[in-house]
Design a protein around this motif. Structure first.
Motif, PDB file in Angstrom:
ATOM      1  N   GLU A 198       0.847  -1.111   0.045  1.00 54.45           N
ATOM      2  CA  GLU A 198      -0.127  -0.041   0.051  1.00 54.45           C
ATOM      3  C   GLU A 198       0.746   1.408  -0.032  1.00 54.45           C
ATOM      4  O   GLU A 198       1.674   1.196   0.741  1.00 54.45           O
ATOM      5  N   ASP A 199       0.526   2.257  -0.831  1.00 50.10           N
ATOM      6  CA  ASP A 199       1.562   3.597  -1.189  1.00 50.10           C
ATOM      7  C   ASP A 199       0.890   4.620  -0.159  1.00 50.10           C
ATOM      8  O   ASP A 199       1.441   5.768   0.215  1.00 50.10           O
ATOM      9  N   ASN A 200      -0.329   4.541   0.365  1.00 51.73           N
ATOM     10  CA  ASN A 200      -0.852   5.562   1.400  1.00 51.73           C
ATOM     11  C   ASN A 200      -0.473   5.190   2.437  1.00 51.73           C
ATOM     12  O   ASN A 200      -0.973   4.165   3.361  1.00 51.73           O
ATOM     13  N   GLU A 201       0.207   6.326   3.493  1.00 46.92           N
ATOM     14  CA  GLU A 201       0.611   6.030   4.807  1.00 46.92           C
ATOM     15  C   GLU A 201      -0.483   5.827   5.682  1.00 46.92           C
ATOM     16  O   GLU A 201      -0.556   4.987   6.719  1.00 46.92           O
ATOM     17  N   LEU A 202      -1.737   6.632   5.667  1.00 42.98           N
ATOM     18  CA  LEU A 202      -2.910   6.578   6.477  1.00 42.98           C
ATOM     19  C   LEU A 202      -3.481   4.754   6.062  1.00 42.98           C
ATOM     20  O   LEU A 202      -3.828   4.005   7.239  1.00 42.98           O
ATOM     21  N   ASN A 203      -3.608   4.532   4.857  1.00 43.60           N
ATOM     22  CA  ASN A 203      -4.090   3.296   4.661  1.00 43.60           C
ATOM     23  C   ASN A 203      -3.239   2.141   5.135  1.00 43.60           C
ATOM     24  O   ASN A 203      -3.720   0.970   5.793  1.00 43.60           O
TER      25      ASN A 203
ATOM     26  N   ILE B  78      -3.612 -13.850  -2.147  1.00 46.13           N
ATOM     27  CA  ILE B  78      -3.372 -12.280  -2.386  1.00 46.13           C
ATOM     28  C   ILE B  78      -4.940 -11.779  -2.554  1.00 46.13           C
ATOM     29  O   ILE B  78      -5.647 -12.267  -3.199  1.00 46.13           O
ATOM     30  N   ILE B  79      -5.160 -10.687  -1.560  1.00 49.24           N
ATOM     31  CA  ILE B  79      -6.608 -10.023  -1.359  1.00 49.24           C
ATOM     32  C   ILE B  79      -6.301  -8.797  -1.913  1.00 49.24           C
ATOM     33  O   ILE B  79      -5.503  -7.937  -1.367  1.00 49.24           O
ATOM     34  N   ALA B  80      -6.984  -8.310  -2.967  1.00 48.05           N
ATOM     35  CA  ALA B  80      -7.059  -6.929  -3.529  1.00 48.05           C
ATOM     36  C   ALA B  80      -7.616  -5.769  -2.316  1.00 48.05           C
ATOM     37  O   ALA B  80      -8.487  -6.260  -1.744  1.00 48.05           O
ATOM     38  N   LEU B  81      -6.889  -4.680  -2.088  1.00 48.85           N
ATOM     39  CA  LEU B  81      -7.473  -3.848  -1.073  1.00 48.85           C
ATOM     40  C   LEU B  81      -7.378  -2.497  -1.927  1.00 48.85           C
ATOM     41  O   LEU B  81      -6.384  -2.033  -2.160  1.00 48.85           O
TER      42      LEU B  81
ATOM     43  N   PRO C 179     -12.870   2.733   2.151  1.00 51.49           N
ATOM     44  CA  PRO C 179     -12.314   2.406   3.356  1.00 51.49           C
ATOM     45  C   PRO C 179     -12.656   0.982   3.921  1.00 51.49           C
ATOM     46  O   PRO C 179     -13.582   0.628   3.846  1.00 51.49           O
ATOM     47  N   VAL C 180     -11.743   0.534   4.541  1.00 50.64           N
ATOM     48  CA  VAL C 180     -12.001  -1.058   4.945  1.00 50.64           C
ATOM     49  C   VAL C 180     -12.799  -0.965   6.081  1.00 50.64           C
ATOM     50  O   VAL C 180     -12.743  -0.144   7.166  1.00 50.64           O
ATOM     51  N   ASN C 181     -13.603  -2.130   6.188  1.00 51.96           N
ATOM     52  CA  ASN C 181     -14.619  -2.565   7.189  1.00 51.96           C
ATOM     53  C   ASN C 181     -13.507  -3.546   8.128  1.00 51.96           C
ATOM     54  O   ASN C 181     -12.990  -4.553   7.537  1.00 51.96           O
ATOM     55  N   PRO C 182     -13.056  -3.054   9.542  1.00 55.63           N
ATOM     56  CA  PRO C 182     -12.173  -3.950  10.129  1.00 55.63           C
ATOM     57  C   PRO C 182     -12.702  -5.395  10.326  1.00 55.63           C
ATOM     58  O   PRO C 182     -11.847  -6.443  10.159  1.00 55.63           O
TER      59      PRO C 182
END
Length: 124
Positions: A13-18, A83-86, A110-113
């Motif tokens: 993942e390239d986004n720091e928050l994600n 491998i799971i796409a996010l 945004p991901v559901n925990p």
């Protein structure tokens, strides 16, 4: 809530928050998490360390998630690794592209925990 205890997961993942959100959710569930900022870095980590699962963003600089997945799937050592796409892209076209390159599943941001933990656990 330690469903993922003993598993090591690579988050690409390239986004720091994600990165931080995924890492905290997975670690809360007991997993060990390693972060790669793009597909090329992910391939380097895979050569050095064993992972039980990869969470793969699609759109990243240097090497995107689709290309990285194709390269992972050509290596027999990694051919069965989940491998799971996010991704933030929710349309069917993106979902089809992910599955066509060999990803096992598809999660949106945004991901559901709970969904993230359950999906990773399902593939492990």
């Amino acid at each position: 809530h330690q469903k993922l205890e003993g598993f090591t997961i690579l988050v690409v993942e390239d986004n720091e928050l994600n990165q931080q959100v995924a890492k905290e959710i997975l670690e809360y569930a007991g997993a060990t998490v390693v972060i790669a900022e793009h597909g090329k870095e992910a391939l380097n980590f895979l050569k050095e360390q064993l992972f039980d699962c990869v969470l793969m963003d699609i759109q990243m600089p240097v090497m995107d998630g689709l290309e990285a997945t194709q390269m992972i799937r050509t290596n027999m050592c990694w051919s069965k690794m989940p491998i799971i796409a996010l991704t933030a892209s929710v349309d069917q076209h993106y979902k089809d592209m992910c599955l066509n390159v060999g990803m096992n599943d598809f999660l949106t941001k945004p991901v559901n925990p709970d969904l993230l933990i359950d999906t990773v656990f399902k593939w492990l």
